[in-house]
Scaffold this motif. Structure first.
Motif, PDB file in Angstrom:
ATOM      1  N   HIS A  69       1.237   4.368  -2.859  1.00  0.00           N
ATOM      2  CA  HIS A  69       1.053   5.814  -2.624  1.00  0.00           C
ATOM      3  C   HIS A  69       2.439   6.535  -2.633  1.00  0.00           C
ATOM      4  O   HIS A  69       2.207   7.969  -2.551  1.00  0.00           O
ATOM      5  N   LEU A 100      -6.688   6.897   1.551  1.00  0.00           N
ATOM      6  CA  LEU A 100      -6.607   5.569   1.200  1.00  0.00           C
ATOM      7  C   LEU A 100      -7.612   5.198   0.340  1.00  0.00           C
ATOM      8  O   LEU A 100      -8.765   5.623   0.612  1.00  0.00           O
ATOM      9  N   ILE A 123       1.301   5.370   5.839  1.00  0.00           N
ATOM     10  CA  ILE A 123       0.157   4.606   5.555  1.00  0.00           C
ATOM     11  C   ILE A 123      -0.557   4.306   6.997  1.00  0.00           C
ATOM     12  O   ILE A 123      -1.859   4.526   6.903  1.00  0.00           O
ATOM     13  N   ASP A 128      -7.251  -0.330  -0.397  1.00  0.00           N
ATOM     14  CA  ASP A 128      -6.211  -0.313   0.712  1.00  0.00           C
ATOM     15  C   ASP A 128      -6.701  -0.586   2.041  1.00  0.00           C
ATOM     16  O   ASP A 128      -6.256  -1.187   2.812  1.00  0.00           O
ATOM     17  N   TRP A 169      -3.925   5.541   8.136  1.00  0.00           N
ATOM     18  CA  TRP A 169      -5.186   4.377   8.297  1.00  0.00           C
ATOM     19  C   TRP A 169      -5.881   4.856   9.597  1.00  0.00           C
ATOM     20  O   TRP A 169      -7.024   4.871   9.726  1.00  0.00           O
ATOM     21  N   VAL A 193       0.864  -1.352  -0.037  1.00  0.00           N
ATOM     22  CA  VAL A 193      -0.142  -0.091  -0.036  1.00  0.00           C
ATOM     23  C   VAL A 193       0.863   1.283   0.102  1.00  0.00           C
ATOM     24  O   VAL A 193       0.576   2.251  -0.731  1.00  0.00           O
TER      25      VAL A 193
END
Length: 93
Positions: A23, A63, A30, A67, A34, A19
């Protein structure tokens, strides 16, 4: 209850790394994003100036649903960030 910590680290998981790569972000970014998108309060800690800067650069992307599905499928039956892993002294009795 939580399962015993087995050394698995979210920052090193292939799913998180994939992920992040998609990005152009770090795994830490990440995971911070999240948490924020899930309305979880996060207080990242670092003593390194570069990491402090990196930790703040999580508001220029979102996301995808895929994701979130991948991240939501990670193990959740144990503490991912066990403080004992980072400290030289036991904090749990």
């Amino acid at each position: 209850g939580l399962a015993p910590y087995d050394g698995e680290n979210l920052l090193e998981m292939a799913q998180v790394k994939n992920v992040a790569k998609n990005h152009g972000k770090s795994p830490a970014q990440i995971l911070l994003r999240w948490a924020i998108e899930r309305k979880v309060i996060v207080i990242p800690k670092s003593t390194k100036k570069a990491r402090l800067q990196e930790n703040s650069e999580i508001f220029d992307f979102e996301l995808t649903d895929e994701d979130k599905k991948v991240l939501g499928g990670l193990r959740n039956d144990y503490r991912f960030n066990n403080p004992e892993f980072y400290a030289n002294y036991p904090i749990f009795g």
